[in-house]
Scaffold this motif. Structure first.
Motif, PDB file in Angstrom:
ATOM      1  N   UNK A 114      49.044  41.806  44.556  1.00 18.11           N
ATOM      2  CA  UNK A 114      47.497  41.503  44.712  1.00 18.11           C
ATOM      3  C   UNK A 114      46.996  40.389  43.815  1.00 18.11           C
ATOM      4  N   UNK A 115      46.615  39.263  44.321  1.00 17.85           N
ATOM      5  CA  UNK A 115      46.090  38.233  43.291  1.00 17.85           C
ATOM      6  C   UNK A 115      44.633  38.565  42.998  1.00 17.85           C
ATOM      7  N   UNK A 116      44.229  38.300  41.736  1.00 17.32           N
ATOM      8  CA  UNK A 116      43.023  38.547  41.308  1.00 17.32           C
ATOM      9  C   UNK A 116      42.230  37.047  40.848  1.00 17.32           C
ATOM     10  N   UNK A 117      43.168  36.070  40.778  1.00 16.09           N
ATOM     11  CA  UNK A 117      42.544  34.747  40.410  1.00 16.09           C
ATOM     12  C   UNK A 117      42.247  34.986  38.484  1.00 16.09           C
ATOM     13  N   UNK A 118      42.906  36.006  37.860  1.00 17.41           N
ATOM     14  CA  UNK A 118      42.743  35.964  36.684  1.00 17.41           C
ATOM     15  C   UNK A 118      43.853  35.483  35.731  1.00 17.41           C
ATOM     16  N   UNK A 119      43.667  34.502  34.859  1.00 17.45           N
ATOM     17  CA  UNK A 119      44.879  33.988  34.333  1.00 17.45           C
ATOM     18  C   UNK A 119      44.557  33.972  32.870  1.00 17.45           C
ATOM     19  N   UNK A 120      43.835  34.347  32.347  1.00 17.31           N
ATOM     20  CA  UNK A 120      43.218  34.586  30.957  1.00 17.31           C
ATOM     21  C   UNK A 120      44.023  36.048  29.961  1.00 17.31           C
ATOM     22  N   UNK A 121      43.237  36.423  29.255  1.00 20.25           N
ATOM     23  CA  UNK A 121      43.714  37.452  28.380  1.00 20.25           C
ATOM     24  C   UNK A 121      43.849  38.714  29.210  1.00 20.25           C
ATOM     25  N   UNK A 122      44.455  39.926  28.714  1.00 21.14           N
ATOM     26  CA  UNK A 122      44.342  41.229  29.181  1.00 21.14           C
ATOM     27  C   UNK A 122      42.880  41.855  29.231  1.00 21.14           C
ATOM     28  N   UNK A 123      42.176  41.550  28.160  1.00 24.93           N
ATOM     29  CA  UNK A 123      40.442  41.992  28.385  1.00 24.93           C
ATOM     30  C   UNK A 123      39.997  41.433  29.836  1.00 24.93           C
ATOM     31  N   UNK A 124      40.282  40.255  30.059  1.00 26.35           N
ATOM     32  CA  UNK A 124      39.754  39.565  31.389  1.00 26.35           C
ATOM     33  C   UNK A 124      40.264  40.317  32.375  1.00 26.35           C
ATOM     34  N   UNK A 125      41.675  40.824  32.412  1.00 23.16           N
ATOM     35  CA  UNK A 125      42.327  41.366  33.491  1.00 23.16           C
ATOM     36  C   UNK A 125      41.662  42.792  33.663  1.00 23.16           C
ATOM     37  N   UNK A 126      41.393  43.538  32.775  1.00 22.52           N
ATOM     38  CA  UNK A 126      40.909  44.821  32.598  1.00 22.52           C
ATOM     39  C   UNK A 126      39.635  44.880  33.133  1.00 22.52           C
ATOM     40  N   UNK A 127      38.725  43.829  32.926  1.00 23.97           N
ATOM     41  CA  UNK A 127      37.217  43.884  33.341  1.00 23.97           C
ATOM     42  C   UNK A 127      37.288  43.309  34.562  1.00 23.97           C
ATOM     43  N   UNK A 128      38.308  42.719  35.373  1.00 26.96           N
ATOM     44  CA  UNK A 128      38.372  42.387  36.808  1.00 26.96           C
ATOM     45  C   UNK A 128      39.033  43.673  37.658  1.00 26.96           C
ATOM     46  N   UNK A 129      39.963  44.674  37.172  1.00 29.07           N
ATOM     47  CA  UNK A 129      40.278  45.589  37.622  1.00 29.07           C
ATOM     48  C   UNK A 129      39.248  46.755  37.545  1.00 29.07           C
ATOM     49  N   UNK A 130      38.528  46.564  36.596  1.00 32.11           N
ATOM     50  CA  UNK A 130      37.260  47.818  36.549  1.00 32.11           C
ATOM     51  C   UNK A 130      36.248  47.297  37.871  1.00 32.11           C
ATOM     52  N   UNK A 131      35.960  46.171  37.841  1.00 27.84           N
ATOM     53  CA  UNK A 131      35.130  45.701  39.098  1.00 27.84           C
ATOM     54  C   UNK A 131      35.791  46.139  40.499  1.00 27.84           C
TER      55      UNK A 131
END
Length: 400
Positions: A114-131
């Motif tokens: 699954x592509x989330x379009x997040x290429x930054x840090x793990x914090x951004x990835x966690x925020x995206x997965x929480x949403x």
């Protein structure tokens, strides 16, 4: 990858013509499986049809205690054995695995990520997965905290803490893989190579065991939560819960590749008379300390201005001369430079090493026309330029 037992190796040679025929046949069948999985919507019927077609490809999926799967849990935590673990678990239940490595595109989508379009840090990835998890209509997340595949027989890599900061309840999934004749998982092997070997062998059996969901305790940190789930999974699989990380595995593979490219044999394979003698001052010291001291002297020859104690401390962590030199050159290890008198008590390098060093240093081209200053410059700009020149010279010397 190949067996060491003579009987199994003979059986593999006899099976090779049949395996090659199966490989070609399953390549064409695999294209049909891919098209069917893309055409049908996500449902129980689609998973049943694709699971039956995968059995033709030699992929058999078994699950134990399916009633333990909690439909209210939004995050599944599984150990990582092969590069197709997410596809196998997706045959049993609807779930999505975010793409953490690799460029997004058709290949990433076709592999089932699954592509989330997040290429930054793990914090951004966690925020995206929480949403993503906040929407009840989305399928649950399937995450692999090990972040690297292992053979699943010795132990679990240390779980990363970020998958356990998404929600407060996770469900562990124990995964075991078996196949005849060849090894299931090989380090540094690409997913295409693993797919071809999967089509080559007669069958590969995936055993999926659902475990009860695990809630977070009151005021429990994500690191402690991850460690507790790792211990539960290790007990279920009957393996060791290690503290090695995916970065340690990557560093280990780099060392193995570097050792295999060396033009000489390792010291352990040299005859006893050809091995370097241990200095008398090191007699009675543990072999590990002797090895660290010898490595520290090698680093000291390249970087004479670095204190020996700083080198020893970093070598105890990296266990690699090249990595320590890189850490010191790139400023990841802070230190105060030693004066020239401080390094006079070190043992001088051998005559051949000194001659080679003089030849190499004579062939090093200084990047700037201004030679490196021998005195402490008064201007910060001049000191910085002198440091950069010395670093470039050391890099060129190390490369040569």
């Amino acid at each position: 990858r190949f067996p060491t037992d003579g009987f199994l190796l003979l059986a593999l040679l006899l099976y090779a013509p049949v395996g090659l025929c199966l490989l070609v046949l399953r390549l064409f069948i695999g294209i049909h499986v891919f098209l069917v999985s893309c055409a049908l919507p996500d449902s129980v019927l689609r998973r049943f049809i694709v699971r039956v077609m995968c059995s033709v490809l030699g992929l058999f999926v078994r699950q134990s205690d399916p009633r333990l799967r909690d439909v209210n849990v939004r995050v599944y935590i599984a150990n990582h054995v092969t590069q197709f673990d997410h596809n196998v678990i997706n045959l049993l239940t609807s779930c999505n695995t975010p793409a953490l490595n690799g460029a997004p595109g058709f290949i990433c989508w076709s592999r089932g990520f699954m592509e989330l379009g997040v290429t930054g840090s793990r914090a951004e990835l966690v925020d995206s997965l929480k949403v993503y998890s906040s929407h009840r209509g989305n399928p649950p997340l399937l995450l692999f905290p090990e972040e690297a595949a292992t053979n699943g027989r010795a132990g679990l890599l240390r779980f990363s803490s970020w998958p356990f900061s998404i929600l407060d309840v996770v469900q562990p999934v124990a995964l075991q893989v078996q196949r005849p004749l060849i090894t299931v998982s090989v380090a540094d092997s690409s997913w295409i190579t693993e797919l071809l070997w999967t089509f080559f062998v007669p069958f590969t059996v995936y055993q999926v065991r659902w475990m009860p969901s695990v809630p977070r305790r009151a005021e429990e940190l994500s690191e402690d939560f991850a460690l507790r789930v790792q211990e539960l999974l290790a007990m279920e699989l009957g393996v060791v819960s290690t503290r090695l990380t995916a970065a340690d595995k990557t560093e280990h593979m780099k060392r193995l590749r570097h050792t295999s490219l060396l033009p000489f044999a390792p010291a352990s394979s040299q005859p006893l008379a050809a091995r370097p003698r241990t200095p008398s001052s090191l007699a009675g010291v543990a072999p590990e300390d002797v090895r660290i001291t010898a490595m520290a002297q090698r680093v000291k020859e390249v970087l004479p201005h670095v204190p020996l104690e700083v080198i020893r401390i970093d070598l105890a962590q990296t266990n690699c001369v090249d990595t320590t030199i890189a850490n010191l050159l790139e400023g990841r290890v802070p230190f105060f430079p030693e004066s020239k008198e401080a390094g006079t008590d070190l043992p001088a390098p051998s005559t051949s090493q000194a001659a080679a060093a003089s030849v190499v240093q004579g062939s090093v081209a200084v990047p700037s026309s201004k030679p490196a200053t021998k005195q402490f410059a008064k201007s910060p700009v001049e000191r910085h330029l002198s440091l950069q020149e010395r670093k470039r010279a050391l890099y060129d010397y190390a490369r040569r």
